[in-house]
Write an enzyme that holds these catalytic residues in place. Structure first.
Site, mmCIF file in Angstrom:
data_model
loop_
_atom_site.group_PDB
_atom_site.id
_atom_site.type_symbol
_atom_site.label_atom_id
_atom_site.label_comp_id
_atom_site.label_asym_id
_atom_site.label_seq_id
_atom_site.Cartn_x
_atom_site.Cartn_y
_atom_site.Cartn_z
ATOM 1 N N GLU A 149 24.863 28.942 9.823
ATOM 2 C CA GLU A 149 25.593 30.204 9.680
ATOM 3 C C GLU A 149 25.405 30.754 8.269
ATOM 4 O O GLU A 149 25.499 30.018 7.288
ATOM 5 C CB GLU A 149 27.077 29.982 9.987
ATOM 6 C CG GLU A 149 27.884 31.276 9.904
ATOM 7 C CD GLU A 149 29.265 31.167 10.534
ATOM 8 O OE1 GLU A 149 29.556 30.159 11.196
ATOM 9 O OE2 GLU A 149 30.051 32.111 10.334
ATOM 10 N N HIS A 208 28.456 25.275 9.436
ATOM 11 C CA HIS A 208 28.469 25.784 8.064
ATOM 12 C C HIS A 208 27.703 24.767 7.221
ATOM 13 O O HIS A 208 28.028 23.577 7.256
ATOM 14 C CB HIS A 208 29.902 25.903 7.546
ATOM 15 C CG HIS A 208 30.726 26.918 8.294
ATOM 16 N ND1 HIS A 208 32.035 27.186 7.975
ATOM 17 C CD2 HIS A 208 30.421 27.727 9.339
ATOM 18 C CE1 HIS A 208 32.505 28.121 8.794
ATOM 19 N NE2 HIS A 208 31.549 28.454 9.631
ATOM 20 N N ASP A 226 35.791 34.808 1.996
ATOM 21 C CA ASP A 226 35.608 34.695 3.442
ATOM 22 C C ASP A 226 36.908 35.008 4.166
ATOM 23 O O ASP A 226 37.651 34.118 4.548
ATOM 24 C CB ASP A 226 35.106 33.276 3.770
ATOM 25 C CG ASP A 226 34.817 33.110 5.249
ATOM 26 O OD1 ASP A 226 35.068 34.057 6.016
ATOM 27 O OD2 ASP A 226 34.344 32.025 5.628
ATOM 28 N N TYR A 253 34.937 23.470 10.993
ATOM 29 C CA TYR A 253 34.603 24.095 9.704
ATOM 30 C C TYR A 253 35.009 23.239 8.509
ATOM 31 O O TYR A 253 34.721 23.568 7.375
ATOM 32 C CB TYR A 253 35.186 25.512 9.603
ATOM 33 C CG TYR A 253 36.650 25.612 9.924
ATOM 34 C CD1 TYR A 253 37.610 25.196 9.013
ATOM 35 C CD2 TYR A 253 37.078 26.140 11.138
ATOM 36 C CE1 TYR A 253 38.940 25.273 9.305
ATOM 37 C CE2 TYR A 253 38.424 26.221 11.449
ATOM 38 C CZ TYR A 253 39.356 25.786 10.526
ATOM 39 O OH TYR A 253 40.692 25.856 10.813
ATOM 40 N N HIS A 299 30.474 37.598 6.568
ATOM 41 C CA HIS A 299 29.968 36.724 5.510
ATOM 42 C C HIS A 299 28.824 37.375 4.725
ATOM 43 O O HIS A 299 28.813 37.308 3.488
ATOM 44 C CB HIS A 299 29.462 35.399 6.104
ATOM 45 C CG HIS A 299 30.544 34.571 6.730
ATOM 46 N ND1 HIS A 299 30.293 33.404 7.393
ATOM 47 C CD2 HIS A 299 31.887 34.755 6.790
ATOM 48 C CE1 HIS A 299 31.438 32.895 7.847
ATOM 49 N NE2 HIS A 299 32.407 33.703 7.489
ATOM 50 N N ASP A 330 26.634 36.128 10.322
ATOM 51 C CA ASP A 330 28.022 36.572 10.375
ATOM 52 C C ASP A 330 28.136 37.852 9.546
ATOM 53 O O ASP A 330 27.864 37.840 8.337
ATOM 54 C CB ASP A 330 28.919 35.449 9.807
ATOM 55 C CG ASP A 330 30.407 35.746 9.964
ATOM 56 O OD1 ASP A 330 30.828 36.858 9.605
ATOM 57 O OD2 ASP A 330 31.141 34.861 10.413
ATOM 58 N N HIS A 378 38.151 37.460 7.328
ATOM 59 C CA HIS A 378 37.747 38.377 8.394
ATOM 60 C C HIS A 378 38.824 39.439 8.629
ATOM 61 O O HIS A 378 40.005 39.191 8.392
ATOM 62 C CB HIS A 378 37.542 37.619 9.706
ATOM 63 C CG HIS A 378 36.523 36.525 9.617
ATOM 64 N ND1 HIS A 378 36.099 35.814 10.708
ATOM 65 C CD2 HIS A 378 35.836 36.011 8.580
ATOM 66 C CE1 HIS A 378 35.204 34.917 10.344
ATOM 67 N NE2 HIS A 378 35.026 35.008 9.046
ATOM 68 N N HIS A 412 27.851 36.633 14.509
ATOM 69 C CA HIS A 412 29.305 36.698 14.490
ATOM 70 C C HIS A 412 29.639 38.105 14.034
ATOM 71 O O HIS A 412 29.172 38.533 12.972
ATOM 72 C CB HIS A 412 29.884 35.690 13.495
ATOM 73 C CG HIS A 412 29.843 34.280 13.993
ATOM 74 N ND1 HIS A 412 29.989 33.198 13.155
ATOM 75 C CD2 HIS A 412 29.706 33.795 15.250
ATOM 76 C CE1 HIS A 412 29.932 32.086 13.886
ATOM 77 N NE2 HIS A 412 29.753 32.418 15.151
ATOM 78 N N HIS A 448 30.666 25.740 18.131
ATOM 79 C CA HIS A 448 30.833 25.774 16.670
ATOM 80 C C HIS A 448 31.328 24.406 16.186
ATOM 81 O O HIS A 448 32.294 23.867 16.716
ATOM 82 C CB HIS A 448 31.844 26.871 16.305
ATOM 83 C CG HIS A 448 31.828 27.291 14.869
ATOM 84 N ND1 HIS A 448 31.945 26.385 13.828
ATOM 85 C CD2 HIS A 448 31.711 28.511 14.282
ATOM 86 C CE1 HIS A 448 31.905 27.043 12.667
ATOM 87 N NE2 HIS A 448 31.757 28.342 12.921
HETATM 88 ZN ZN ZN Z 1 34.238 33.308 8.079
HETATM 89 FE FE FE Z 2 31.465 33.120 11.470
HETATM 90 FE FE FE Z 3 31.733 29.819 11.231
#
Ligand code: ZN
Ligand code: FE
Ligand code: FE
Length: 277
Positions: A142, A107, A224, A70, A179, A176, A226, A211, A67
């Site tokens: 993503e 992203h 956003d 971010y 998301h 995701d 989680h 994800h 990844h």
């Molecule tokens: Zn996220």
């Molecule tokens: Fe993610």
């Molecule tokens: Fe991500």
């Protein structure tokens, strides 16, 4: 068998991270290519990378995911910010090739007032500058929640980026669950409909990774945040359908749920494995 793992830290080495994944019952995982905030990368330890690769092959892992930080904004208006994203991503692709990790997730950025179209064009142009035949990692865009001025909050926006990339066979998508739900795609009540829409707009052949996260906020709230599996607005019944869906069940899933302890990921992995039919 469900292919699942969680986000892990490479701070104690790549091989150690792979062994940790095994101990948690995972057969895939994700890690940051470099410090997710500061974006400084340690020099790659080639022998550790080779040891991780051998370990993953020996222990039946499916592809793992690297990844990008971010904090990068590939479509930033400020040239220095966009150039920094480009430099990091270009170097990360070289590292991924050296680590033999097949997928690099990022992203697509926030347009911050430049408009969606400009954001899409800038991100695609960056991909065109960094994708070359010298690296063989596939870059995954993503799907985002559409928070603030994020691009990638609709399937159309993801597709618009892909359409502008010349080496488009080297670009795919990481979906995701948190998301897309917060972007307004109702995977709770209409998973089939959402996947049909994904297939119509982007094509399911582009989907390489998921994800798997619950969502703290409701459908279409564009936040956003989680939640642990079963502790958010998506809920266990929906996750049961997700991990058993014929279009998804053979793909790798990675948890990015908020937990302090690794044991909690082991429990979540076991929970989701136990749901497969
Ligand atoms: Zn996220
Ligand atoms: Fe993610
Ligand atoms: Fe991500």
């Amino acid at each position: 068998m469900l292919h699942i793992g969680c986000h892990l830290s490479p701070s104690e080495g790549l091989l150690k991270m792979a062994k940790t994944a095994s101990e948690l019952g995972a057969d895939t995982f994700q890690f940051f290519s470099r410090n997710p905030r500061g974006s400084k990368a340690k020099a790659l330890d080639e022998s550790d990378a080779a040891a991780m690769d051998a370990y993953l092959k020996e222990h039946g892992f499916v592809p793992v995911l690297v990844h990008a930080p971010y904090t990068l904004n590939p479509c930033a208006e400020k040239p220095e910010t966009a150039q920094f994203a480009e430099l990091c991503m270009r170097n990360d692709l070289i590292r991924c090739t050296a680590m033999k990790t097949p997928f690099y997730n990022f992203h697509p950025g926030s347009h911050v007032g430049q408009g969606e179209q400009t954001g899409v064009e800038k991100t695609a142009a960056l991909l065109n500058r960094i994708l070359s035949d010298e690296t063989d990692t596939t870059v995954l865009i993503e799907t985002m929640s559409g928070q603030g001025s994020e691009i990638g909050g609709t399937f159309e926006s993801v597709k618009a980026i892909i359409d502008r990339v010349n080496l488009s066979e080297r670009v795919g998508v990481c979906l995701d669950t948190c998301h897309v739900f917060q972007a307004g795609y109702d995977i709770v009540n209409d998973l089939d409909g959402v996947l049909t829409e994904f297939d119509r707009v982007i094509g399911l052949d582009r989907l390489h990774f998921l994800h798997i996260n619950d969502a703290k906020f409701g459908l279409g709230e564009h936040k956003d945040r989680h939640a642990a599996i079963g502790e958010g607005q998506i809920g266990l019944d929906a996750f049961r359908r997700i991990v058993n869906h014929p279009a998804l069940k053979n793909l790798p899933f990675c948890l990015e749920t908020p937990h302090e302890k690794l044991e909690e990921y082991a429990a979540e992995i076991a929970l989701l494995r136990g749901m497969t039919e």
